[in-house]
Design a protein around this motif. Sequence first.
Motif, PDB file in Angstrom:
ATOM      1  N   SER A  98       0.806  -1.224   0.000  1.00  0.00           N
ATOM      2  CA  SER A  98       0.000   0.000   0.000  1.00  0.00           C
ATOM      3  C   SER A  98       0.840   1.276   0.000  1.00  0.00           C
ATOM      4  CB  SER A  98      -0.937  -0.003   1.212  1.00  0.00           C
ATOM      5  OG  SER A  98      -0.189   0.036   2.402  1.00  0.00           O
ATOM      6  N   LYS A  99       2.168   1.153  -0.085  1.00  0.00           N
ATOM      7  CA  LYS A  99       3.009   2.350  -0.196  1.00  0.00           C
ATOM      8  C   LYS A  99       2.729   3.029  -1.533  1.00  0.00           C
ATOM      9  CE  LYS A  99       7.195   0.961   0.251  1.00  0.00           C
ATOM     10  NZ  LYS A  99       8.596   0.695   0.541  1.00  0.00           N
ATOM     11  N   GLN A 100       2.922   4.327  -1.580  1.00  0.00           N
ATOM     12  CA  GLN A 100       2.614   5.107  -2.780  1.00  0.00           C
ATOM     13  C   GLN A 100       3.429   4.636  -3.977  1.00  0.00           C
ATOM     14  OE1 GLN A 100       3.114   9.312  -2.338  1.00  0.00           O
ATOM     15  NE2 GLN A 100       2.489   9.759  -4.431  1.00  0.00           N
ATOM     16  N   SER A 101       4.684   4.325  -3.768  1.00  0.00           N
ATOM     17  CA  SER A 101       5.531   3.896  -4.888  1.00  0.00           C
ATOM     18  C   SER A 101       5.062   2.548  -5.444  1.00  0.00           C
ATOM     19  CB  SER A 101       6.993   3.806  -4.449  1.00  0.00           C
ATOM     20  OG  SER A 101       7.127   2.879  -3.392  1.00  0.00           O
ATOM     21  N   ALA A 104       1.856   3.121  -7.449  1.00  0.00           N
ATOM     22  CA  ALA A 104       2.160   3.754  -8.733  1.00  0.00           C
ATOM     23  C   ALA A 104       2.676   2.722  -9.732  1.00  0.00           C
ATOM     24  CB  ALA A 104       3.189   4.863  -8.535  1.00  0.00           C
ATOM     25  N   GLU A 114       0.712   9.099 -12.184  1.00  0.00           N
ATOM     26  CA  GLU A 114       0.615   9.863 -10.951  1.00  0.00           C
ATOM     27  C   GLU A 114       0.637  11.346 -11.299  1.00  0.00           C
ATOM     28  OE1 GLU A 114       2.990  10.222  -6.691  1.00  0.00           O
ATOM     29  OE2 GLU A 114       3.660   8.780  -8.183  1.00  0.00           O
TER      30      GLU A 114
END
Length: 126
Positions: A98-101, A104, A114
């Motif tokens: 669930s980290k943004q990276s 993406a 993004e």
Amino acid sequence: MKTAVKNRYKIKTKETKPKGESLFTKIDKLLKVDTSFDSGLPVRFVPYVLFFTCLGLFYIGNNHYAEKTIRKINRLEDEVEDLRANYTTLKADYMFESKQSEVAKRVEKMGLEESATPPHKIIIEE
């Protein structure tokens, strides 16, 4: 001459000391168990024998039940430990995914990008 030879070769025997009575002999004499059971088991002892037999059976059954319960508790503790380890692993995987990276990277395959500009707040005046 033969009498002199006989006297000279006398065989000495061991002198036996009078032995004391053993502990079990003393208990037998004190309780007189043999005379109590000459005509069979006295009826007056039957309730006591039955009571102590039932008490012994109850004690043995209770012991088996307690050991079975302890084995069940140990098995459940092992299962809870396995489930806790599984939960911790899944939670760590979820936090990583669930980290943004990571998000993406996954949506890039679908053609989404993004946004480089931050969102703006829209204010409507009435």
